[in-house]
Design a protein around this motif. Sequence first.
Motif, mmCIF file in Angstrom:
data_model
loop_
_atom_site.group_PDB
_atom_site.id
_atom_site.type_symbol
_atom_site.label_atom_id
_atom_site.label_comp_id
_atom_site.label_asym_id
_atom_site.label_seq_id
_atom_site.Cartn_x
_atom_site.Cartn_y
_atom_site.Cartn_z
ATOM 1 N N UNK A 60 -88.904 -1.852 30.705
ATOM 2 C CA UNK A 60 -87.571 -1.824 31.288
ATOM 3 C C UNK A 60 -86.747 -2.972 30.744
ATOM 4 N N UNK A 61 -85.432 -2.865 30.884
ATOM 5 C CA UNK A 61 -84.519 -3.903 30.393
ATOM 6 C C UNK A 61 -84.168 -4.914 31.472
ATOM 7 N N UNK A 62 -84.349 -4.536 32.737
ATOM 8 C CA UNK A 62 -84.029 -5.464 33.804
ATOM 9 C C UNK A 62 -84.338 -4.864 35.157
ATOM 10 N N UNK A 63 -84.348 -5.732 36.164
ATOM 11 C CA UNK A 63 -84.571 -5.317 37.548
ATOM 12 C C UNK A 63 -83.225 -5.316 38.258
ATOM 13 N N UNK A 64 -82.839 -4.159 38.792
ATOM 14 C CA UNK A 64 -81.574 -4.043 39.503
ATOM 15 C C UNK A 64 -81.706 -4.500 40.954
ATOM 16 N N UNK A 65 -82.791 -4.070 41.621
ATOM 17 C CA UNK A 65 -82.982 -4.410 43.034
ATOM 18 C C UNK A 65 -84.416 -4.086 43.417
ATOM 19 N N UNK A 66 -84.970 -4.891 44.309
ATOM 20 C CA UNK A 66 -86.333 -4.644 44.764
ATOM 21 C C UNK A 66 -86.433 -4.913 46.260
ATOM 22 N N UNK A 67 -87.281 -4.152 46.941
ATOM 23 C CA UNK A 67 -87.427 -4.325 48.385
ATOM 24 C C UNK A 67 -88.381 -5.455 48.731
ATOM 25 N N UNK A 68 -89.155 -5.924 47.747
ATOM 26 C CA UNK A 68 -90.121 -7.014 47.949
ATOM 27 C C UNK A 68 -90.232 -7.796 46.642
ATOM 28 N N UNK A 69 -90.604 -9.065 46.707
ATOM 29 C CA UNK A 69 -90.706 -9.855 45.480
ATOM 30 C C UNK A 69 -91.730 -9.271 44.499
ATOM 31 N N UNK A 70 -91.396 -9.330 43.218
ATOM 32 C CA UNK A 70 -92.313 -8.899 42.171
ATOM 33 C C UNK A 70 -93.143 -10.094 41.715
ATOM 34 N N UNK A 71 -94.365 -9.831 41.288
ATOM 35 C CA UNK A 71 -95.248 -10.879 40.794
ATOM 36 C C UNK A 71 -95.800 -10.459 39.437
ATOM 37 N N UNK A 72 -95.509 -11.264 38.408
ATOM 38 C CA UNK A 72 -96.029 -10.979 37.061
ATOM 39 C C UNK A 72 -95.752 -9.540 36.647
ATOM 40 N N UNK A 73 -94.530 -9.117 36.868
ATOM 41 C CA UNK A 73 -94.109 -7.778 36.460
ATOM 42 C C UNK A 73 -94.914 -6.672 37.145
ATOM 43 N N UNK A 74 -95.355 -6.929 38.359
ATOM 44 C CA UNK A 74 -96.050 -5.891 39.129
ATOM 45 C C UNK A 74 -95.299 -5.646 40.434
ATOM 46 N N UNK A 75 -95.403 -4.423 40.925
ATOM 47 C CA UNK A 75 -94.777 -4.020 42.180
ATOM 48 C C UNK A 75 -95.852 -3.966 43.252
ATOM 49 N N UNK A 76 -95.707 -4.733 44.346
ATOM 50 C CA UNK A 76 -96.744 -4.765 45.378
ATOM 51 C C UNK A 76 -96.783 -3.455 46.162
ATOM 52 N N UNK A 77 -97.814 -3.255 46.958
ATOM 53 C CA UNK A 77 -97.854 -2.071 47.827
ATOM 54 C C UNK A 77 -96.681 -2.058 48.802
ATOM 55 N N UNK A 78 -96.310 -0.874 49.246
ATOM 56 C CA UNK A 78 -95.253 -0.686 50.236
ATOM 57 C C UNK A 78 -93.935 -1.306 49.758
ATOM 58 N N UNK A 79 -93.576 -1.026 48.524
ATOM 59 C CA UNK A 79 -92.363 -1.613 47.956
ATOM 60 C C UNK A 79 -91.715 -0.638 46.989
ATOM 61 N N UNK A 80 -90.387 -0.805 46.827
ATOM 62 C CA UNK A 80 -89.598 -0.007 45.884
ATOM 63 C C UNK A 80 -88.819 -0.947 44.982
ATOM 64 N N UNK A 81 -88.688 -0.567 43.717
ATOM 65 C CA UNK A 81 -87.871 -1.311 42.772
ATOM 66 C C UNK A 81 -86.982 -0.340 42.011
ATOM 67 N N UNK A 82 -85.758 -0.787 41.738
ATOM 68 C CA UNK A 82 -84.854 -0.063 40.846
ATOM 69 C C UNK A 82 -84.815 -0.811 39.519
ATOM 70 N N UNK A 83 -85.087 -0.100 38.449
ATOM 71 C CA UNK A 83 -85.142 -0.698 37.127
ATOM 72 C C UNK A 83 -84.025 -0.173 36.236
ATOM 73 N N UNK A 84 -83.541 -1.042 35.367
ATOM 74 C CA UNK A 84 -82.679 -0.608 34.272
ATOM 75 C C UNK A 84 -83.580 -0.284 33.092
ATOM 76 N N UNK A 85 -83.527 0.939 32.617
ATOM 77 C CA UNK A 85 -84.483 1.386 31.590
ATOM 78 C C UNK A 85 -83.747 1.864 30.350
#
Length: 553
Positions: free
Chosen positions: A528-553
């Motif tokens: 992806x080119x960037x992170x637009x919005x996430x419901x929970x903090x990302x760690x090392x480019x990973x999405x934790x359980x019970x979370x949503x992220x919007x990516x610019x791709x």
Amino acid sequence: MDTDVQHRREAAVSLPTNDPNWWRDAVIYQVYVRSFADGDGDGTGDLAGVRAHLPYLKDLGVDAIWFNPWYPSPLADGGYDVADYRDIHPQFGTLREAELLIAEALALGIRTIIDVVPNHISDQHPWFQEALAAAPGSPARERFWFRPGKGEHGDQMPTRWESSFQGDTWTRTTNPDGTPGEWYLHLFTPEQPDLNWNHPDVRREHEDILRFWFDRGVAGVRIDSAALPVKDPDLPELPAGPAAPGTHPHLDRDELHDIYRSWRAVADEYDGTRILVGEVWLDDAERFARYLRPDEMHTAFNFDFMTQPFSAGPLRASIQRTLAEHAPVGAPATWVLSNHDVTRPVTRYGRADSGFAFARKRFGTPTDLARGTRRARAAALLVAALPGSMYIYQGDELGLPEADVPRDRIEDPMHFRSGGVDPGRDGCRVPLPWSGQHPPYGFGEGAGTWLPQPDGWGPFTVAAQDARPDSMLRLYRDALALRRANTDLRTEHLEWLELGADVLAFRRGEHVASLTNLGPVPIHLPAHRGVLLTSAPLTDDTLPPDATVWLEV
């Protein structure tokens, strides 16, 4: 046309006409007036409270407000027992205040949608009072379903139909001389007698009601229990098995569509798109889609998604099913996480059984509110990324949990008609917290509220969440702002991405992807080119359980 009506129509609030398709991707905020904000200090929400907080709704980023019934009513069922459609309940304000609210909201770019309940009216409505005073077989009774009872003495109900609120569907009247009289039908409570939609007065009256409110600038009508109003005039018993399509005695009958075509014709008389939104609970996709044909309703509520557990398989199946249902008629889907009838997402998603069904509601069901909050945040971003319109029930943007209302304060008839087993719906109707650390949390100037607010709601207030960049309120504001600004999130295109069985991933437009991790372990993000919005903090480019992220791709 009557001269007075003509003058009113000419003076009515004029809706913008530059976007006839505003409703296809609108964000619509549901206001339960009694519990939104109290402007006069009597403990009950009112129109003055809503008017004072219109800037809050503007900042939130909504396109329209849907009001639950705000009419005069005995409130036997939270206002869904309407006594007069041409006025405002005195606890809420006046008709003039409603007209001002409609105009003030529109000046901020916010349209107004009202609730109409065609299946029934209040037993205090003049029509029903006239019918009770009239003799059996009189014209006044023909607007309802009055019938003699069965059995030798007429003491048995005319049918064994089942109530949506549990309990009986018929109530016996008493004649003027004190003897038992006829029975009348009510699919809900006895205070809500069903109307006879085979009667021309009923049809004409509701068309006039639509014009009354459209003349005042209302942009749409939400139609309560839209698949119920028409009954088989022979009132047969319910079939033992599934009824042939269109033949159920009181559900989804074919005659309904002529009614809604006439309503659509009324809506189309007005400048600016005035929409019809149906509350349609049907399992049959083909029958559901019939209500959304181009000359009937614009949209209908999608309850299927709201009832699913927080699990990738059921949620994906529901999204696919919903989009497929709407495709043949070209109508946009609607997405909603809760409403005034449903357990709030924060509580629901924290339970072992995270789906929803009225039959499973019980007192004391345990929940993990921390987990429920994470999931509610993820679900908010998920639905905001889906194509179509989005509904937000007041307080969900604050992450409010379901409140435990003391039994002696419960008002909902669902509780009483269940014999006290069902906790009812009051837990999601508790007045909103605006500021402060103690009840009434800025809801009003008075000391009490019509339903008691829990202690410990200080962190949920609007004031507290304004100050926290990681709050639920800030997440909703950021999501709605991005949804409005990003053209990819305004398209009707959705392309699924296959990132594993526990991941709901799809692409919107050319450059946006939404990923929701419903599994137990973190997942690596795709390129992806960037992170637009996430419901929970990302760690090392990973999405934790019970979370949503919007990516610019």
